[in-house]
Design an enzyme around this catalytic site. Structure first.
Site, mmCIF file in Angstrom:
data_model
loop_
_atom_site.group_PDB
_atom_site.id
_atom_site.type_symbol
_atom_site.label_atom_id
_atom_site.label_comp_id
_atom_site.label_asym_id
_atom_site.label_seq_id
_atom_site.Cartn_x
_atom_site.Cartn_y
_atom_site.Cartn_z
ATOM 1 C CE1 TYR A 140 -3.435 2.806 0.815
ATOM 2 C CE2 TYR A 140 -1.970 3.372 2.633
ATOM 3 C CZ TYR A 140 -3.044 3.685 1.825
ATOM 4 O OH TYR A 140 -3.724 4.864 2.013
ATOM 5 C CE LYS A 144 -3.223 6.079 -1.306
ATOM 6 N NZ LYS A 144 -4.198 6.900 -2.061
#
Length: 256
Positions: A140, A144
């Site tokens: 994750y 990002k």
């Protein structure tokens, strides 16, 4: 009357941002996978559209319906707390397809319209975890961080066309669906090596007494950036995010 298009408006940051822009008199195009007319109050300045940012067909439909806009807020995203060792290729692809490529595709679709008008603001909602290593969110965090990277380059590329690009870094929030998604998409609950770590992480989402980020923090940051031609590239949204960004700047003053 300026127009803003916001993705991921069914809850959390996107919903709060849509409400704020409407309250301030903006025309708002609120998008979500399955539009729910009950999530936002009736308003003649509100348009709700279905959007799956991982679908080229869905993006083309939204661009056609929306037309020229003043501000694009890329808020829709996907998160899953999974140990790196246990992250499946399918989960990794979903993270990258949504947080990196989906956001990129929607941005690319609106850029020609912004260049033609020689104005526009693109606000990408990233995450403050990109400033600080943490367990269970490696992929994750990578997605990002990739969003941050192409946003930085894009900000330089489109500046001559009168287009601004900004990155918002929220912290941990009890008001998003991250905890819900965690329970639905995590891996490792029963793993002998990582099970306890995963269970403690999921339990801690939104339950900590330490500083957190509220949806209104993110909405206010987005709204302020939309109005400020001198807004910085990175803006922390939330008390915890502000602390993490300050720490990152102290360790690497040229990074943010």
């Amino acid at each position: 009357m300026p127009t803003v298009l916001i993705t991921g408006c069914s809850s959390g940051f996107g919903l709060a941002a849509a409400k704020l822009f409407l309250h301030q008199g903006w025309k708002v195009i609120a998008t979500m996978r399955t539009p729910d007319p009950t999530c936002l109050p009736e308003n003649d300045k509100l348009t709700m559209l279905p959007l799956d940012i991982t679908s080229a067909q869905s993006i083309r439909h939204v661009v056609k319906e929306a037309g020229a806009i003043d501000v694009l807020v890329n808020n829709a995203g996907f998160g899953a707390p999974v140990p790196v060792e246990l992250t499946s290729v399918v989960t990794a692809q979903q993270l990258m397809n949504t947080n990196v490529l989906g956001t990129l595709s929607l941005t690319q679709a609106f850029l020609p319209l912004m260049r033609e008008r020689k104005s526009g603001v693109i606000i990408n909602v990233s995450s403050s975890v990109t400033t600080k290593a943490m367990p269970l969110i490696g992929l994750y965090r990578a997605s990002k961080a990739a969003l941050n990277a192409w946003s930085e380059s894009l900000s330089i590329e489109v500046r001559p066309f009168g287009i601004r690009v900004h990155i918002v870094l929220p912290g941990r929030s009890p008001e998003t669906k991250f905890g819900e998604n965690a329970r639905a998409h995590f891996a490792g609950m029963d793993d002998p090596a990582y099970g306890q770590m995963v269970r403690e992480f999921i339990q801690s989402v939104g339950e900590s007494n330490s500083p957190v980020t509220h949806a209104d923090d993110v909405a206010n940051a987005i709204f302020a950036i939309a109005h400020n031609p001198d807004a910085p590239l990175y803006t922390a949204a939330g008390e915890d995010a502000g602390l993490w960004l300050k720490e990152a700047q102290q360790h690497s003053p040229f990074a943010y």
